[in-house]
Design a protein around this motif. Structure first.
Motif, PDB file in Angstrom:
ATOM      1  N   THR A   1       0.648  -0.595  -5.276  1.00  0.00           N
ATOM      2  CA  THR A   1       0.416   0.746  -5.777  1.00  0.00           C
ATOM      3  C   THR A   1       1.758   1.391  -6.099  1.00  0.00           C
ATOM      4  O   THR A   1       2.773   1.060  -5.497  1.00  0.00           O
ATOM      5  CB  THR A   1      -0.375   1.588  -4.752  1.00  0.00           C
ATOM      6  OG1 THR A   1      -0.633   2.871  -5.337  1.00  0.00           O
ATOM      7  CG2 THR A   1       0.371   1.772  -3.448  1.00  0.00           C
ATOM      8  N   ASP A   2       1.750   2.280  -7.039  1.00  0.00           N
ATOM      9  CA  ASP A   2       2.941   3.055  -7.378  1.00  0.00           C
ATOM     10  C   ASP A   2       2.762   4.509  -6.976  1.00  0.00           C
ATOM     11  O   ASP A   2       3.428   5.387  -7.505  1.00  0.00           O
ATOM     12  CB  ASP A   2       3.234   2.947  -8.882  1.00  0.00           C
ATOM     13  CG  ASP A   2       3.748   1.579  -9.254  1.00  0.00           C
ATOM     14  OD1 ASP A   2       4.472   0.968  -8.439  1.00  0.00           O
ATOM     15  OD2 ASP A   2       3.416   1.096 -10.345  1.00  0.00           O
ATOM     16  N   SER A   3       1.848   4.732  -6.027  1.00  0.00           N
ATOM     17  CA  SER A   3       1.530   6.078  -5.593  1.00  0.00           C
ATOM     18  C   SER A   3       1.617   6.180  -4.073  1.00  0.00           C
ATOM     19  O   SER A   3       1.402   5.195  -3.369  1.00  0.00           O
ATOM     20  CB  SER A   3       0.104   6.430  -6.046  1.00  0.00           C
ATOM     21  OG  SER A   3      -0.340   7.631  -5.464  1.00  0.00           O
ATOM     22  N   SER A   4       1.898   7.371  -3.588  1.00  0.00           N
ATOM     23  CA  SER A   4       1.886   7.593  -2.142  1.00  0.00           C
ATOM     24  C   SER A   4       0.495   8.009  -1.655  1.00  0.00           C
ATOM     25  O   SER A   4       0.308   8.251  -0.472  1.00  0.00           O
ATOM     26  CB  SER A   4       2.934   8.639  -1.764  1.00  0.00           C
ATOM     27  OG  SER A   4       2.650   9.852  -2.438  1.00  0.00           O
ATOM     28  N   ASP A   5      -0.462   8.081  -2.568  1.00  0.00           N
ATOM     29  CA  ASP A   5      -1.843   8.358  -2.178  1.00  0.00           C
ATOM     30  C   ASP A   5      -2.388   7.170  -1.399  1.00  0.00           C
ATOM     31  O   ASP A   5      -2.033   6.020  -1.694  1.00  0.00           O
ATOM     32  CB  ASP A   5      -2.722   8.594  -3.409  1.00  0.00           C
ATOM     33  CG  ASP A   5      -2.320   9.840  -4.189  1.00  0.00           C
ATOM     34  OD1 ASP A   5      -1.737  10.764  -3.584  1.00  0.00           O
ATOM     35  OD2 ASP A   5      -2.589   9.875  -5.406  1.00  0.00           O
TER      36      ASP A   5
ATOM     37  N   ASP B   1       0.866  -1.167   0.000  1.00  0.00           N
ATOM     38  CA  ASP B   1       0.000   0.000   0.000  1.00  0.00           C
ATOM     39  C   ASP B   1       0.909   1.225   0.000  1.00  0.00           C
ATOM     40  O   ASP B   1       2.129   1.103  -0.196  1.00  0.00           O
ATOM     41  CB  ASP B   1      -0.981  -0.026   1.179  1.00  0.00           C
ATOM     42  CG  ASP B   1      -0.307   0.045   2.547  1.00  0.00           C
ATOM     43  OD1 ASP B   1       0.944   0.144   2.627  1.00  0.00           O
ATOM     44  OD2 ASP B   1      -1.032  -0.019   3.547  1.00  0.00           O
ATOM     45  N   HIS B   2       0.333   2.393   0.230  1.00  0.00           N
ATOM     46  CA  HIS B   2       1.112   3.633   0.213  1.00  0.00           C
ATOM     47  C   HIS B   2       2.231   3.636   1.257  1.00  0.00           C
ATOM     48  O   HIS B   2       3.300   4.168   1.007  1.00  0.00           O
ATOM     49  CB  HIS B   2       0.187   4.835   0.411  1.00  0.00           C
ATOM     50  CG  HIS B   2      -0.664   4.731   1.636  1.00  0.00           C
ATOM     51  ND1 HIS B   2      -1.762   3.885   1.704  1.00  0.00           N
ATOM     52  CD2 HIS B   2      -0.574   5.318   2.839  1.00  0.00           C
ATOM     53  CE1 HIS B   2      -2.312   3.974   2.901  1.00  0.00           C
ATOM     54  NE2 HIS B   2      -1.608   4.839   3.617  1.00  0.00           N
ATOM     55  N   ALA B   3       1.991   3.006   2.415  1.00  0.00           N
ATOM     56  CA  ALA B   3       2.997   2.990   3.483  1.00  0.00           C
ATOM     57  C   ALA B   3       4.200   2.122   3.141  1.00  0.00           C
ATOM     58  O   ALA B   3       5.270   2.288   3.721  1.00  0.00           O
ATOM     59  CB  ALA B   3       2.363   2.518   4.790  1.00  0.00           C
ATOM     60  N   GLY B   4       4.041   1.214   2.204  1.00  0.00           N
ATOM     61  CA  GLY B   4       5.130   0.318   1.840  1.00  0.00           C
ATOM     62  C   GLY B   4       5.785   0.633   0.511  1.00  0.00           C
ATOM     63  O   GLY B   4       6.655  -0.118   0.056  1.00  0.00           O
ATOM     64  N   LEU B   5       5.368   1.725  -0.119  1.00  0.00           N
ATOM     65  CA  LEU B   5       5.842   2.028  -1.476  1.00  0.00           C
ATOM     66  C   LEU B   5       7.366   2.148  -1.579  1.00  0.00           C
ATOM     67  O   LEU B   5       7.981   1.476  -2.409  1.00  0.00           O
ATOM     68  CB  LEU B   5       5.185   3.309  -1.994  1.00  0.00           C
ATOM     69  CG  LEU B   5       5.653   3.789  -3.373  1.00  0.00           C
ATOM     70  CD1 LEU B   5       5.378   2.736  -4.443  1.00  0.00           C
ATOM     71  CD2 LEU B   5       4.985   5.103  -3.717  1.00  0.00           C
ATOM     72  N   ALA B   6       7.972   2.972  -0.761  1.00  0.00           N
ATOM     73  CA  ALA B   6       9.423   3.202  -0.873  1.00  0.00           C
ATOM     74  C   ALA B   6      10.211   1.915  -0.662  1.00  0.00           C
ATOM     75  O   ALA B   6      11.145   1.602  -1.419  1.00  0.00           O
ATOM     76  CB  ALA B   6       9.872   4.270   0.124  1.00  0.00           C
TER      77      ALA B   6
END
Length: 155
Positions: A34-38, A8-13
């Motif tokens: 997801t490829d977004s921080s949204d 999800d957004h919390a795991g993107l980086a």
């Protein structure tokens, strides 16, 4: 090896860093995240990735959310998926060697990059001891039996 990645957004980086390392090690990455921080709803990404592991489209999965438990909760609802949350490399080693997990869940908000990458490295390179030690094979077989009695097959 084909590795399903979900986040999800919390795991993107952290997912991006894990994907780069896996690719550099010669693994094929199938990205369900997801490829977004949204803000993103975790089940929308973890469930399809878990199904990919369950159906053999991926050999293993690595799922990254805020703390790891949401991913594990979702993944372990899918027949044939055996997910563990690991917060250090010792847990990662035991999750593979003793329990033959096929999905690793990590918390991107609670584990720094260096520790997370060591967890991934250990989990990816540790072999299951059940091929040479009957007690681990017996224990995992009991878990598989529970899985098969309670979860419908994935089509």
């Amino acid at each position: 090896m084909k590795i399903a990645l979900a986040n999800d957004h919390a795991g993107l980086a952290l997912k991006i860093e894990i994907a780069a390392w896996l690719t550099a090690q010669g693994h094929e990455v199938i990205d369900f995240g997801t490829d977004s921080s949204d803000p993103a709803d975790l089940p929308d990404h973890v469930y399809p990735a878990a199904r990919a592991v369950a159906t053999g489209k991926a050999d293993r999965g690595i799922f990254v959310d805020g703390v790891g438990y949401g991913s594990a909760m979702i993944a372990n609802k899918v027949n044939g998926v055996y997910a563990a949350v690991c917060q250090d490399s010792f847990c990662a080693e035991l999750a593979r060697s003793h329990s033959d997990t096929n999905v690793l869940c990590i918390g991107g908000k609670i584990i720094g990059s260096a520790i997370a990458m060591e967890i991934v490295r250990v989990w990816m390179t540790t072999e299951w001891l059940g091929t040479s030690d009957e007690k681990f094979a017996r224990r995992v077989a009991k878990v598989v039996e529970i899985n098969d009695e309670n979860l419908k097959p994935v089509e």
